[in-house]
Design an enzyme around this catalytic site. Structure first.
Site, PDB file in Angstrom:
ATOM      1  N   ASP A  62       0.896  -1.164   0.000  1.00 44.60           N
ATOM      2  CA  ASP A  62       0.000   0.000   0.000  1.00 44.60           C
ATOM      3  C   ASP A  62       0.927   1.205   0.000  1.00 44.60           C
ATOM      4  OD1 ASP A  62      -1.540   2.217   0.677  1.00 44.60           O
ATOM      5  OD2 ASP A  62      -2.877   1.071   1.962  1.00 44.60           O
ATOM      6  N   ILE A  63       0.865   2.002  -1.066  1.00 41.45           N
ATOM      7  CA  ILE A  63       1.855   3.075  -1.197  1.00 41.45           C
ATOM      8  C   ILE A  63       1.641   4.212  -0.196  1.00 41.45           C
ATOM      9  CG2 ILE A  63       2.330   2.514  -3.628  1.00 41.45           C
ATOM     10  CD1 ILE A  63       0.848   5.142  -4.373  1.00 41.45           C
ATOM     11  N   LYS A  95     -14.635   9.688  -8.984  1.00 43.91           N
ATOM     12  CA  LYS A  95     -15.534   9.778 -10.136  1.00 43.91           C
ATOM     13  C   LYS A  95     -16.036  11.222 -10.257  1.00 43.91           C
ATOM     14  CE  LYS A  95     -15.420   5.326 -10.842  1.00 43.91           C
ATOM     15  NZ  LYS A  95     -14.482   4.828 -11.837  1.00 43.91           N
ATOM     16  N   SER A 139      -0.507  11.270 -16.349  1.00 40.70           N
ATOM     17  CA  SER A 139      -1.666  11.409 -17.244  1.00 40.70           C
ATOM     18  C   SER A 139      -1.550  12.727 -18.000  1.00 40.70           C
ATOM     19  CB  SER A 139      -2.949  11.412 -16.420  1.00 40.70           C
ATOM     20  OG  SER A 139      -4.032  11.832 -17.203  1.00 40.70           O
ATOM     21  N   ALA A 194      -8.539  17.661  -8.548  1.00 41.90           N
ATOM     22  CA  ALA A 194      -7.408  17.229  -7.721  1.00 41.90           C
ATOM     23  C   ALA A 194      -6.563  16.229  -8.506  1.00 41.90           C
ATOM     24  CB  ALA A 194      -7.923  16.586  -6.435  1.00 41.90           C
ATOM     25  N   TYR A 195      -7.207  15.447  -9.365  1.00 48.65           N
ATOM     26  CA  TYR A 195      -6.487  14.436 -10.148  1.00 48.65           C
ATOM     27  C   TYR A 195      -5.464  15.104 -11.069  1.00 48.65           C
ATOM     28  CZ  TYR A 195      -5.743  10.424 -13.277  1.00 48.65           C
ATOM     29  OH  TYR A 195      -5.188   9.398 -14.015  1.00 48.65           O
ATOM     30  N   LYS A 199      -1.368  14.644 -10.920  1.00 47.48           N
ATOM     31  CA  LYS A 199      -0.587  14.110 -12.038  1.00 47.48           C
ATOM     32  C   LYS A 199       0.447  15.131 -12.524  1.00 47.48           C
ATOM     33  CE  LYS A 199      -2.322  10.007 -12.047  1.00 47.48           C
ATOM     34  NZ  LYS A 199      -1.535   8.788 -11.825  1.00 47.48           N
ATOM     35  N   VAL A 232      -7.909   4.561 -21.189  1.00 45.21           N
ATOM     36  CA  VAL A 232      -7.928   3.098 -21.151  1.00 45.21           C
ATOM     37  C   VAL A 232      -9.182   2.578 -20.425  1.00 45.21           C
ATOM     38  CG1 VAL A 232      -6.605   1.068 -20.446  1.00 45.21           C
ATOM     39  CG2 VAL A 232      -5.395   3.164 -21.071  1.00 45.21           C
TER      40      VAL A 232
HETATM   41  N1  LIG Z   1      -7.303   4.374 -17.288  1.00 44.06           N
HETATM   42  C1  LIG Z   1      -6.925   5.499 -17.884  1.00 44.06           C
HETATM   43  O1  LIG Z   1      -7.509   5.934 -18.899  1.00 44.06           O
HETATM   44  C2  LIG Z   1      -5.742   6.271 -17.350  1.00 44.06           C
HETATM   45  C3  LIG Z   1      -5.354   7.443 -18.036  1.00 44.06           C
HETATM   46  C4  LIG Z   1      -4.257   8.156 -17.572  1.00 44.06           C
HETATM   47  C5  LIG Z   1      -3.556   7.696 -16.467  1.00 44.06           C
HETATM   48  N2  LIG Z   1      -3.955   6.565 -15.815  1.00 44.06           N
HETATM   49  C6  LIG Z   1      -3.176   6.133 -14.649  1.00 44.06           C
HETATM   50  O2  LIG Z   1      -2.826   4.768 -14.804  1.00 44.06           O
HETATM   51  C7  LIG Z   1      -2.671   4.164 -13.501  1.00 44.06           C
HETATM   52  C8  LIG Z   1      -3.465   2.873 -13.462  1.00 44.06           C
HETATM   53  O3  LIG Z   1      -4.841   3.216 -13.618  1.00 44.06           O
HETATM   54  P1  LIG Z   1      -5.975   2.192 -14.058  1.00 44.06           P
HETATM   55  O4  LIG Z   1      -6.779   2.862 -15.085  1.00 44.06           O
HETATM   56  O5  LIG Z   1      -5.400   0.859 -14.316  1.00 44.06           O
HETATM   57  O6  LIG Z   1      -6.850   2.200 -12.710  1.00 44.06           O
HETATM   58  P2  LIG Z   1      -7.464   1.037 -11.821  1.00 44.06           P
HETATM   59  O7  LIG Z   1      -7.945  -0.082 -12.662  1.00 44.06           O
HETATM   60  O8  LIG Z   1      -8.407   1.750 -10.912  1.00 44.06           O
HETATM   61  O9  LIG Z   1      -6.197   0.513 -10.993  1.00 44.06           O
HETATM   62  C9  LIG Z   1      -5.575   1.313 -10.041  1.00 44.06           C
HETATM   63  C10 LIG Z   1      -4.626   0.459  -9.241  1.00 44.06           C
HETATM   64  O10 LIG Z   1      -3.990   1.288  -8.241  1.00 44.06           O
HETATM   65  C11 LIG Z   1      -4.161   0.642  -6.988  1.00 44.06           C
HETATM   66  N3  LIG Z   1      -4.097   1.543  -5.858  1.00 44.06           N
HETATM   67  C12 LIG Z   1      -4.908   2.572  -5.522  1.00 44.06           C
HETATM   68  N4  LIG Z   1      -4.513   3.111  -4.374  1.00 44.06           N
HETATM   69  C13 LIG Z   1      -3.433   2.401  -3.940  1.00 44.06           C
HETATM   70  C14 LIG Z   1      -2.590   2.459  -2.817  1.00 44.06           C
HETATM   71  N5  LIG Z   1      -2.765   3.341  -1.827  1.00 44.06           N
HETATM   72  N6  LIG Z   1      -1.553   1.580  -2.729  1.00 44.06           N
HETATM   73  C15 LIG Z   1      -1.359   0.667  -3.696  1.00 44.06           C
HETATM   74  N7  LIG Z   1      -2.148   0.536  -4.772  1.00 44.06           N
HETATM   75  C16 LIG Z   1      -3.169   1.405  -4.892  1.00 44.06           C
HETATM   76  C17 LIG Z   1      -5.506  -0.065  -7.091  1.00 44.06           C
HETATM   77  O11 LIG Z   1      -5.641  -1.039  -6.062  1.00 44.06           O
HETATM   78  P3  LIG Z   1      -7.096  -1.502  -5.527  1.00 44.06           P
HETATM   79  O12 LIG Z   1      -7.605  -2.517  -6.519  1.00 44.06           O
HETATM   80  O13 LIG Z   1      -6.798  -2.077  -4.194  1.00 44.06           O
HETATM   81  O14 LIG Z   1      -7.963  -0.284  -5.482  1.00 44.06           O
HETATM   82  C18 LIG Z   1      -5.344  -0.670  -8.482  1.00 44.06           C
HETATM   83  O15 LIG Z   1      -4.538  -1.804  -8.443  1.00 44.06           O
HETATM   84  C19 LIG Z   1      -3.125   5.205 -12.487  1.00 44.06           C
HETATM   85  O16 LIG Z   1      -1.996   5.858 -11.938  1.00 44.06           O
HETATM   86  C20 LIG Z   1      -3.934   6.181 -13.331  1.00 44.06           C
HETATM   87  O17 LIG Z   1      -3.985   7.465 -12.778  1.00 44.06           O
HETATM   88  C21 LIG Z   1      -5.036   5.851 -16.223  1.00 44.06           C
END
Ligand SMILES: NC(=O)c1ccc[n+]([C@@H]2O[C@H](COP(=O)([O-])OP(=O)(O)OC[C@H]3O[C@@H](n4cnc5c(N)ncnc54)[C@H](OP(=O)(O)O)[C@@H]3O)[C@@H](O)[C@H]2O)c1
Length: 276
Positions: A62-63, A95, A139, A194-195, A199, A232
């Site tokens: 957990d970061i 959200k 992002s 905030a997001y 980033k 994504v």
């Molecule tokens: N999806 C997109 O379009 C998109 C676009 C730009 C950037 N990103 C970035 O890509 C990364 C991955 O996103 P995703 O879309 O794959 O989201 P996701 O499916 O919601 O996955 C997020 C991951 O981060 C973990 N996490 C959250 N808080 C944490 C904590 N305190 N310690 C350790 N792990 C934690 C979650 O764990 P839990 O399952 O336990 O919650 C999950 O494994 C993120 O940094 C996001 O901001 C995503």
């Protein structure tokens, strides 16, 4: 202790992180550690990769929990004697429809995405081997122009910005949101996301760290870059993004496997350096 190479991907029980682990299992020469804050979710994710014939290792992480990060650092030190690749993928986004108070959104979002990532770096960077790679999954939401304040943009992108100044800027954002209260607007920072702020702070961090490591460890070939994976289809986007998680993993994986003498401190989108 072994000299086996090792990669760590944060937040990799699902989404883009899981796809990064999947790709690294076949492309990275060494052990790949899938990490998850929830042990059961992490082990289930490992099992799905085992079914594909892949063999990630698992470690809880957990970061935002300093003790959890410390346990991972100890494990890397005793089992591997170092670290070759760190992908800071873990992150969260409220959200759009969330009714959580702005103060909570600011504290939690910046707390996980920026301060959590920063703590992982503080505890794991001392283990980075001379050809280490670090990738911050940021992002396009963190593009500088979204800050909409010339003075802040210039501070964040300054070539002399120090890490402690960046940390102060992150605290100043949270303070301004608290002072503005419900419905109010922070004095200098954007009020709507905030997001985006978290980033932007992560991208600035990659640039500061790349400069710092280059001066603290001259002769080493460590590369630290930030990237946007694209839009994504994951839980974070309520499965609206057009890219699959495997496609979203492509840019972070490319940066994970950069050859020596590659650029450092850049921001990538869809495998290309873009202007921040
Ligand atoms: N999806 C997109 O379009 C998109 C676009 C730009 C950037 N990103 C970035 O890509 C990364 C991955 O996103 P995703 O879309 O794959 O989201 P996701 O499916 O919601 O996955 C997020 C991951 O981060 C973990 N996490 C959250 N808080 C944490 C904590 N305190 N310690 C350790 N792990 C934690 C979650 O764990 P839990 O399952 O336990 O919650 C999950 O494994 C993120 O940094 C996001 O901001 C995503």
């Amino acid at each position: 202790m072994s000299a086996t190479r090792v990669a760590v991907v944060t937040g990799s029980n699902k989404g883009i992180g899981l796809s990064i682990v999947k790709a690294l299992c076949s492309q990275f020469q060494g052990d790949v550690i899938l990490t998850s804050r929830d042990e059961k979710n992490g082990k289930t994710a490992c099992s799905t990769l085992n079914e594909l014939g892949l063999s990630p290792k698992f470690h809880q992480l957990d970061i935002t929990d300093k003790e959890s990060v410390k346990r991972l650092a100890e494990h890397l030190k005793t089992q591997y004697g170092g670290l070759d690749l760190l992908v800071n993928n873990a992150g969260l986004a409220y959200k759009v429809a969330s009714t959580a108070p702005p103060e909570e959104k600011a504290r939690v979002t910046v707390g996980v995405n920026f301060f959590g990532t920063l703590d992982v770096c503080h505890q794991l960077f001392p283990l980075l081997r001379p050809s280490g790679r670090v990738v911050h999954v940021a992002s396009q939401s963190g593009l500088l122009r979204r800050i909409k304040n010339v003075e802040l943009e210039s501070k964040l992108s300054s070539a002399t910005l120090a890490e402690d100044e960046l940390v102060q800027l992150a605290h100043s954002y949270i303070k301004e949101v608290v002072e503005a209260g419900e419905g109010g607007k922070p004095k200098n920072w954007p009020h709507d996301s905030a997001y985006s702020v978290s980033k932007a702070l992560m991208i600035a961090l990659a640039k500061v760290q790349a400069r710092d490591l280059a001066s603290q460890r001259p002769g080493d070939k460590i590369c630290i870059n930030a990237c946007c994976p694209g839009y994504v289809c994951t839980d974070m986007t309520s499965h609206k993004g057009p890219l699959t998680p495997d496609q979203g993993a492509e840019t972070p994986v490319m940066l994970s496997l950069l050859p020596d003498a590659s650029p450092t401190g850049d921001f990538y989108y869809l495998k290309k350096v873009i202007e921040w």
